[in-house]
Motif scaffolding. Structure first.
Motif, mmCIF file in Angstrom:
data_model
loop_
_atom_site.group_PDB
_atom_site.id
_atom_site.type_symbol
_atom_site.label_atom_id
_atom_site.label_comp_id
_atom_site.label_asym_id
_atom_site.label_seq_id
_atom_site.Cartn_x
_atom_site.Cartn_y
_atom_site.Cartn_z
ATOM 1 N N ARG A 151 -55.085 -19.313 3.904
ATOM 2 C CA ARG A 151 -56.415 -19.607 3.393
ATOM 3 C C ARG A 151 -56.648 -18.904 2.059
ATOM 4 N NH1 ARG A 151 -58.875 -18.406 9.358
ATOM 5 N NH2 ARG A 151 -58.652 -20.504 10.236
ATOM 6 N N LEU A 152 -56.241 -17.630 1.997
ATOM 7 C CA LEU A 152 -56.450 -16.832 0.792
ATOM 8 C C LEU A 152 -55.802 -17.481 -0.432
ATOM 9 C CD1 LEU A 152 -57.354 -14.146 -0.536
ATOM 10 C CD2 LEU A 152 -55.137 -13.196 0.166
ATOM 11 N N ALA A 153 -54.540 -17.879 -0.306
ATOM 12 C CA ALA A 153 -53.815 -18.446 -1.451
ATOM 13 C C ALA A 153 -54.451 -19.749 -1.920
ATOM 14 C CB ALA A 153 -52.356 -18.676 -1.069
ATOM 15 N N GLN A 154 -54.818 -20.613 -0.973
ATOM 16 C CA GLN A 154 -55.400 -21.904 -1.366
ATOM 17 C C GLN A 154 -56.778 -21.733 -1.997
ATOM 18 O OE1 GLN A 154 -54.373 -25.451 1.338
ATOM 19 N NE2 GLN A 154 -54.231 -23.736 2.756
ATOM 20 N N PRO A 174 -60.972 -19.338 -8.297
ATOM 21 C CA PRO A 174 -60.561 -18.022 -8.802
ATOM 22 C C PRO A 174 -61.737 -17.099 -9.132
ATOM 23 C CG PRO A 174 -60.236 -19.735 -10.478
ATOM 24 C CD PRO A 174 -60.561 -20.439 -9.202
ATOM 25 N N HIS A 175 -62.949 -17.645 -9.204
ATOM 26 C CA HIS A 175 -64.108 -16.811 -9.523
ATOM 27 C C HIS A 175 -64.643 -16.059 -8.305
ATOM 28 C CE1 HIS A 175 -65.790 -20.537 -7.937
ATOM 29 N NE2 HIS A 175 -66.913 -19.902 -7.705
ATOM 30 N N ASP A 197 -51.198 -15.185 -5.118
ATOM 31 C CA ASP A 197 -52.286 -15.167 -6.089
ATOM 32 C C ASP A 197 -52.890 -16.544 -6.319
ATOM 33 O OD1 ASP A 197 -50.331 -16.457 -7.556
ATOM 34 O OD2 ASP A 197 -50.089 -14.843 -9.035
ATOM 35 N N GLY A 198 -52.331 -17.563 -5.681
ATOM 36 C CA GLY A 198 -52.862 -18.917 -5.810
ATOM 37 C C GLY A 198 -52.485 -19.609 -7.102
ATOM 38 N N GLN A 199 -51.684 -18.945 -7.933
ATOM 39 C CA GLN A 199 -51.343 -19.518 -9.237
ATOM 40 C C GLN A 199 -50.337 -20.656 -9.119
ATOM 41 O OE1 GLN A 199 -52.720 -18.599 -12.341
ATOM 42 N NE2 GLN A 199 -54.169 -17.626 -10.947
ATOM 43 N N ARG A 200 -49.413 -20.523 -8.163
ATOM 44 C CA ARG A 200 -48.385 -21.556 -7.992
ATOM 45 C C ARG A 200 -48.558 -22.214 -6.637
ATOM 46 N NH1 ARG A 200 -43.383 -18.166 -8.354
ATOM 47 N NH2 ARG A 200 -44.898 -16.557 -7.835
ATOM 48 N N LEU A 201 -48.465 -23.507 -6.625
ATOM 49 C CA LEU A 201 -48.692 -24.265 -5.401
ATOM 50 C C LEU A 201 -47.755 -25.474 -5.406
ATOM 51 C CD1 LEU A 201 -52.219 -24.976 -3.967
ATOM 52 C CD2 LEU A 201 -50.569 -26.838 -4.150
ATOM 53 N N GLN A 203 -38.937 -22.277 -2.214
ATOM 54 C CA GLN A 203 -38.133 -21.157 -1.755
ATOM 55 C C GLN A 203 -38.321 -19.923 -2.630
ATOM 56 O OE1 GLN A 203 -36.382 -21.335 1.232
ATOM 57 N NE2 GLN A 203 -36.507 -19.125 0.907
ATOM 58 N N GLU A 204 -38.443 -20.131 -3.928
ATOM 59 C CA GLU A 204 -38.662 -19.006 -4.835
ATOM 60 C C GLU A 204 -39.984 -18.313 -4.518
ATOM 61 O OE1 GLU A 204 -37.623 -21.948 -5.668
ATOM 62 O OE2 GLU A 204 -35.743 -21.673 -6.767
ATOM 63 N N ILE A 205 -41.003 -19.107 -4.203
ATOM 64 C CA ILE A 205 -42.306 -18.533 -3.850
ATOM 65 C C ILE A 205 -42.192 -17.726 -2.560
ATOM 66 C CG2 ILE A 205 -44.664 -19.087 -3.138
ATOM 67 C CD1 ILE A 205 -44.551 -21.530 -4.966
ATOM 68 N N LEU A 206 -41.535 -18.286 -1.555
ATOM 69 C CA LEU A 206 -41.391 -17.599 -0.270
ATOM 70 C C LEU A 206 -40.585 -16.310 -0.414
ATOM 71 C CD1 LEU A 206 -40.746 -20.671 2.061
ATOM 72 C CD2 LEU A 206 -42.814 -19.277 1.945
ATOM 73 N N ASP A 207 -39.503 -16.358 -1.195
ATOM 74 C CA ASP A 207 -38.678 -15.159 -1.409
ATOM 75 C C ASP A 207 -39.491 -14.063 -2.082
ATOM 76 O OD1 ASP A 207 -36.514 -16.434 -0.279
ATOM 77 O OD2 ASP A 207 -35.586 -16.986 -2.189
ATOM 78 N N GLU A 208 -40.314 -14.458 -3.033
ATOM 79 C CA GLU A 208 -41.150 -13.489 -3.745
ATOM 80 C C GLU A 208 -42.160 -12.854 -2.800
ATOM 81 O OE1 GLU A 208 -44.714 -14.332 -6.628
ATOM 82 O OE2 GLU A 208 -42.837 -14.482 -7.793
#
Length: 327
Positions: A145-148, A154-155, A280-284, A313-318
């Motif tokens: 929920r937080l990421a979405q 973002p405000h 951070d919700g920046q990448r989806l 996968q890059e997002i999950l690894d991070e």
């Protein structure tokens, strides 16, 4: 003179022991299962046995920091393997996609609304999620929920919230938060649907895997219990949730990774939407797949591979790396 033949006295069937967490919502769900089974099998005895899980005991630490797999299920699973209980009732979203050896998902019940709900403080009764003022504090313990929500709004400010549903509502009403995000299903099951201020559309918040359905876990070799549980199986929900769980399992994401889903069943056709987001919700990364409902598992796996190719996968690894670095 012939001897009298004595008929053997048949022993009554064994009582079936149902395992449950002690929270109010868990008990409401478990007693519903007990009542359903009792109505189908009036000559059987179904007993509820409660246990506390690690997730119930640790309430002062964010869920993401204390592990995810089996957080609300391990003690119940040990009870089944030790023959202390015969099956356990879970919110399916809490049940890991990989179960301990000897245990299986015996039944999935009919799903209620799987969406997320916005519950607001009294001062924001005239607001919706997109009209809350800048800096409004939103409470959620879910990274999904937080990421979405960070992506779309973002405000807004976000703050972790723990405790059972009543505790969270009390914190909201006391002014610790401007709004909190809860599952529609939990509020409905506890008779608190009037607290749902807004049901969040899937375009804003894809729900958790299995959200809104109950998963009943039992011993794989207990044919008697498996036969009883089939009375509660809801096949359309099972197909949808199997696709979702296969998707999550293939991505190897626990319940505390920002992975969201939505499924639509249209006759024999199933559409699965899946999402992976950065904290951070920046990448989806989001995509969908449609195919035969009979191939639910394969659809989930195929969509996972598709998202991997698009950068999931890059997002999950991070995220996993960030979790390990946290104290």
């Amino acid at each position: 003179m012939s001897a009298a033949v004595t008929s053997p006295i048949s022993s009554p069937p064994r009582p079936i022991r149902i395992g449950s967490r002690k929270s109010q919502l868990a008990l409401v769900q478990t007693h519903w299962v007990q009542e359903q089974l009792q109505s189908h099998f009036p000559n059987r005895t179904f007993e509820v046995h409660t246990m506390s899980t690690q997730g119930d005991k640790i309430l002062d630490v964010a869920l993401a920091k204390i592990g995810d797999k089996g957080l609300f299920t391990k003690e119940l699973e040990v009870g089944m393997l030790n023959q202390e209980i015969d099956f356990a009732v879970h919110s399916l979203k809490d049940l890991p996609t990989r179960l301990p050896e000897g245990l299986i998902l015996g039944a999935v019940t009919e799903r209620v609304d799987p969406a997320d709900a916005l519950v607001v403080h009294a001062q924001h009764q005239d607001k919706q999620i997109d009209t809350l003022p800048e800096g409004a504090v939103i409470g959620t313990s879910s990274l999904r929920r937080l990421a979405q929500l960070r992506h779309h709004y973002p405000h807004l400010a976000f703050k972790d919230i723990r405790g059972n549903l009543n505790t969270r509502l009390q914190k909201l009403d006391a002014g610790e938060y401007d709004a909190i995000i809860l599952a529609v299903a939990g509020l409905q099951r506890l008779g608190m649907a009037d607290r749902i201020h807004q049901t969040l559309p899937s375009e804003v918040s894809l729900h958790a895997v299995g959200q809104g359905a109950l998963g009943i876990e039992c011993r794989a070799e207990d044919a008697e219990v498996l036969t009883l549980l089939k009375a509660l199986e809801h096949f359309p929900t099972t197909q949808r949730c199997y696709a979702e769980r296969a998707f999550l399992r293939e991505l190897e994401g626990g319940c505390q990774v920002p992975i969201g889903v939505n499924t639509v069943l249209d006759g024999d056709s199933l559409t699965l939407i899946g999402l992976v987001a950065s904290l951070d919700g920046q990448r989806l990364v989001k995509d969908s797949i449609t195919g035969a409902a009979a191939d639910a598992d394969q659809l989930g796996i195929a969509l996972a591979h598709r998202l991997r190719e698009q950068g999931a996968q890059e997002i999950l690894d991070e995220i996993i790396s960030q979790m390990r670095e946290q104290p």
